[in-house]
Every structure is written in C-alpha cells, then in structure tokens.
Design a protein around this motif. Structure first.
Motif, mmCIF file in Angstrom:
data_model
loop_
_atom_site.group_PDB
_atom_site.id
_atom_site.type_symbol
_atom_site.label_atom_id
_atom_site.label_comp_id
_atom_site.label_asym_id
_atom_site.label_seq_id
_atom_site.Cartn_x
_atom_site.Cartn_y
_atom_site.Cartn_z
ATOM 1 N N GLN A 29 0.494 -0.968 0.199
ATOM 2 C CA GLN A 29 -0.166 -0.257 0.169
ATOM 3 C C GLN A 29 0.868 1.216 0.482
ATOM 4 O OE1 GLN A 29 -0.334 -2.751 2.128
ATOM 5 N NE2 GLN A 29 -1.444 -2.338 3.660
ATOM 6 N N THR A 30 1.668 1.420 1.080
ATOM 7 C CA THR A 30 2.211 2.522 0.541
ATOM 8 C C THR A 30 3.122 2.559 -0.427
ATOM 9 O OG1 THR A 30 3.310 2.023 3.158
ATOM 10 C CG2 THR A 30 4.693 3.447 1.860
ATOM 11 N N ARG A 31 3.749 2.268 -0.851
ATOM 12 C CA ARG A 31 4.519 2.010 -2.372
ATOM 13 C C ARG A 31 3.502 2.416 -3.353
ATOM 14 N NH1 ARG A 31 7.853 -3.699 -3.368
ATOM 15 N NH2 ARG A 31 8.152 -2.902 -5.481
ATOM 16 N N MET A 32 2.380 1.750 -3.471
ATOM 17 C CA MET A 32 1.090 2.436 -3.957
ATOM 18 C C MET A 32 1.410 4.267 -4.344
ATOM 19 S SD MET A 32 1.524 -0.374 -6.309
ATOM 20 C CE MET A 32 0.123 0.167 -7.956
ATOM 21 N N VAL A 33 0.649 4.416 -3.289
ATOM 22 C CA VAL A 33 1.260 5.323 -2.782
ATOM 23 C C VAL A 33 2.184 6.820 -2.769
ATOM 24 C CG1 VAL A 33 0.639 7.416 -0.911
ATOM 25 C CG2 VAL A 33 -0.807 5.067 -0.794
ATOM 26 N N ALA A 71 3.389 -4.022 -10.946
ATOM 27 C CA ALA A 71 2.389 -3.262 -11.152
ATOM 28 C C ALA A 71 3.047 -2.090 -10.918
ATOM 29 C CB ALA A 71 1.143 -3.066 -10.315
ATOM 30 N N GLU A 72 3.708 -2.043 -10.168
ATOM 31 C CA GLU A 72 4.811 -0.868 -9.811
ATOM 32 C C GLU A 72 5.749 -0.083 -11.234
ATOM 33 O OE1 GLU A 72 6.924 -0.329 -6.089
ATOM 34 O OE2 GLU A 72 9.158 0.015 -7.732
ATOM 35 N N THR A 84 -0.264 9.906 -19.327
ATOM 36 C CA THR A 84 0.186 11.375 -19.479
ATOM 37 C C THR A 84 0.478 10.823 -17.709
ATOM 38 O OG1 THR A 84 -1.520 11.769 -18.986
ATOM 39 C CG2 THR A 84 -0.307 12.747 -21.665
ATOM 40 N N HIS A 85 1.099 11.409 -17.340
ATOM 41 C CA HIS A 85 2.055 12.083 -15.588
ATOM 42 C C HIS A 85 0.852 13.279 -15.849
ATOM 43 C CE1 HIS A 85 4.502 8.738 -14.728
ATOM 44 N NE2 HIS A 85 5.422 8.785 -16.540
ATOM 45 N N PRO A 86 0.331 13.487 -14.345
ATOM 46 C CA PRO A 86 0.457 12.593 -13.014
ATOM 47 C C PRO A 86 -1.066 11.302 -13.392
ATOM 48 C CG PRO A 86 -0.866 14.606 -12.019
ATOM 49 C CD PRO A 86 -0.250 14.428 -13.856
ATOM 50 N N ARG A 87 -0.077 10.331 -13.035
ATOM 51 C CA ARG A 87 -1.051 9.081 -13.148
ATOM 52 C C ARG A 87 -2.612 8.956 -12.672
ATOM 53 N NH1 ARG A 87 2.951 5.127 -16.713
ATOM 54 N NH2 ARG A 87 2.880 6.758 -18.221
ATOM 55 N N ASP A 88 -3.446 9.140 -13.099
ATOM 56 C CA ASP A 88 -5.089 8.561 -11.722
ATOM 57 C C ASP A 88 -4.795 7.234 -11.332
ATOM 58 O OD1 ASP A 88 -7.740 8.898 -11.061
ATOM 59 O OD2 ASP A 88 -7.880 10.623 -11.976
ATOM 60 N N PRO A 89 -5.038 7.474 -9.922
ATOM 61 C CA PRO A 89 -5.224 6.442 -9.144
ATOM 62 C C PRO A 89 -6.145 5.141 -9.808
ATOM 63 C CG PRO A 89 -4.602 7.521 -7.473
ATOM 64 C CD PRO A 89 -5.170 8.405 -8.320
ATOM 65 N N ALA A 90 -7.173 5.633 -10.280
ATOM 66 C CA ALA A 90 -7.929 4.953 -11.273
ATOM 67 C C ALA A 90 -7.315 4.434 -12.480
ATOM 68 C CB ALA A 90 -9.505 5.790 -11.711
ATOM 69 N N MET A 137 -4.867 2.336 -11.972
ATOM 70 C CA MET A 137 -5.123 1.392 -11.132
ATOM 71 C C MET A 137 -5.526 0.174 -11.526
ATOM 72 S SD MET A 137 -2.999 1.437 -8.224
ATOM 73 C CE MET A 137 -1.819 2.570 -8.009
ATOM 74 N N VAL A 138 -6.761 0.712 -11.777
ATOM 75 C CA VAL A 138 -8.043 -0.532 -11.467
ATOM 76 C C VAL A 138 -8.925 -0.564 -13.619
ATOM 77 C CG1 VAL A 138 -8.320 -0.295 -9.283
ATOM 78 C CG2 VAL A 138 -9.600 1.303 -11.477
#
Ligand SMILES: Nc1ncnc2c1ncn2[C@@H]1O[C@H](COP(=O)(O)OP(=O)(O)OP(=O)(O)O)[C@@H](O)[C@H]1O
Ligand SMILES: [Mg+2]
Length: 265
Positions: A168-172, A196-197, A224-230, A232-233
């Motif tokens: 979790q920490t590494r994803m944030v 995933a990373e 593009t960056h910044p990547r949206d957490p969305a 990831m899913v």
C-alpha cells in the motif's frame, strides 16, 4: 536523447573470464522519460544501472548521457536512490540532505533552500529535525528520494527504492512520484520487481531475459503523468500487467532451472 546504451556487454571476474551478466544491450532513453527495468533476479538490471551511472565500466560497448560518453560517475548529472536509504544516523533529516549538497560544493544558504524545497516535495518538512531512526522505513525512503532530488540532476537512477516497503505504501509513494514527474522534467530509470509498479509509473518498460541479460521486449504504456489511481484498476492496466507477466514467466522459470536446480522439474 538523454541516455544512449550501445552494444553493452558485461562479464564479471578476472580477465573477463567470469560470468557473463549482460549481453548486447542497446537502448535509447529520451529526455524526461520514465522507464523501468524488470527481469528475473540476477539478470543484470543493477549491473546495467551501475554502468549507466558510471560506477561499473562495461566489458564492451558504451553509454552516453546527454551526449557525453560516460567514463565515471557524474554527480552533477546523475543521482541515485538505492533499496536501503543509507542515511547518516547521527544527522537530522535536513542535515542528511544538506551533506549531499555540500559535497557538490553548493553554498551554505543555497543548501538550506534546496534541502527545504526537496523535503517539502516529498511531504516531510514536518520531520526536518528528526533523526532517521525516528522515521518509518517508508519515510526514510522519502528522505532518500528528497536527497537525490535536492541534487537537481537531470537523471535519476533508482534501484528498487520501494522494495522494503509494504505494497500500500509503495503504491501511494508511486502516486507521489508520478505527480513529481509531471512537475519536473527528469529522466528516470527505475529497477523494480513489481509488475504493477512498472506499469503504473513507466512510459516504457524494458523486459530483460534471464542471464545473460538481454532486452526481451519493450512495452509502451502510453499514459500521461500524473497517473490517476483509477488507471490502476482499469482494463488497460490489467492487460499490460498480464502481458508483462506472460513475458517474464518463462524467464523466471529459466533462472530457476539455472540458479536453483532441483527446485522445479
Ligand atoms: N561484483 C560482482 N562480481 C561478480 N558477479 C557479480 C557481481 N555483481 C553481480 N554479479 C553477478 O552478475 C549477475 C547480475 O547481477 P545483478 O545484480 O545485476 O542482477 P539483478 O538483475 O539486479 O538481480 P536482482 O533482481 O536480484 O537485484 C548475477 O548473477 C550476480 O551474481
Ligand atoms: Mg539488482
């Protein structure tokens, strides 16, 4: 072109008779690009990162950074973040960052300014006067990242910087890094074992074969960056991640057969 790797081959051991770690590596990394290296353990990812950083001289081939041939470390151009944060335990967080700047010959006032800016960018200004042992592992890695950022180099090399952190920490942390990428035009090479990373952070992913490491495939992420957490899913994320696993699986099996005989039939 920021980084150009041409015909790099590396063999460890005396008189070049030892283990062939890397074989015929060619790659070009653009200014401001974020790329990842992924591949089975022992395939030569760290070796290649060290060659790019000028810490290891390749047996054959050459690397250029911003047009000049690499012949040793270039601390003003290239900074590093390692798996272990390697902070000085007797110095405060702020001083840990300032030490690196002092080595670069940055004057006193500028050191303070740049250290504060870097700490702020990783969200740790509140802990400027704490000591490393008072921080969590994740916070220590943030300090290590701030230390590298404060050097304001064009190139940032990261060797599994998040490996010791929980998922979790590494994803944030990854989301923060993506935001930072969108703000600053840095060229980043990240070595990671996390599929995933690699997908979440990279513009391109270099997939390595089992040793001797060669480039097996290059995956374009096109986001593009910044990547949206969305992201990831999303379905596209899953497709890329599966593709990556498909490419890696046989290389990992080949490594197990070679380095861990008897483990699998
Ligand atoms: N200094 C060295 N002397 C001799 N062999 C080495 C040295 N450094 C690395 N090697 C060997 O070279 C190969 C590549 O090592 P490297 O550390 O680059 O792999 P890696 O892809 O980073 O692996 P990991 O994912 O486990 O970190 C390995 O087989 C390793 O044992
Ligand atoms: Mg490594």
């Amino acid at each position: 072109m920021m980084i150009e790797v041409e015909g790099v081959q590396h063999r460890f051991g005396a008189k070049g008779e030892g283990l062939l770690a890397l074989d015929r590596i060619d790659m070009q990394i653009q200014v401001g690009e974020m790329v990842s290296f992924i591949g089975p353990s022992g395939c030569g990812k760290s070796t290649l990162l060290n060659i790019i950083g000028g810490m290891t001289e390749p047996s054959e081939g050459q690397v250029s950074v911003a047009g000049s041939k690499i012949q040793g470390p270039l601390p003003r151009k290239i900074s590093y973040v390692f798996q272990e944060s390697a902070l000085l335990p007797w110095a405060t967080v702020l001083d840990n960052i300032k030490v690196g700047l002092e080595f670069q010959g940055v004057d006193h006032q500028m050191r303070e300014e740049r250290a504060v800016k870097a700490l702020t960018s990783v969200g740790l200004m509140k802990f400027a006067h704490a000591y490393p042992q008072q921080l969590s592992g994740g916070m220590r890695q943030r300090v290590a990242l701030a230390r590298a950022l404060s050097l304001e180099t064009e190139v940032l090399l990261m060797d599994e910087p998040f490996a010791a952190l929980d998922e979790q920490t590494r994803m944030v942390f990854g989301e923060d890094l993506s935001r930072l990428l969108a703000r600053e035009r840095k060229t980043i090479v990240l070595v990671t074992h996390s599929l995933a990373e690699a997908v979440f952070l990279s513009d391109r992913i270099f997939v390595f074969t089992s040793r001797p490491g060669r480039i097996k495939a290059v995956l374009d992420v096109n986001e593009t960056h910044p990547r949206d957490p969305a992201f990831m899913v999303s379905e596209r994320f899953a497709t890329l991640r599966n593709k990556l696993y498909e490419l890696l699986r046989e290389e990992v099996l080949a490594t197990m057969r070679e380095d861990m005989p008897g483990l699998r039939p």
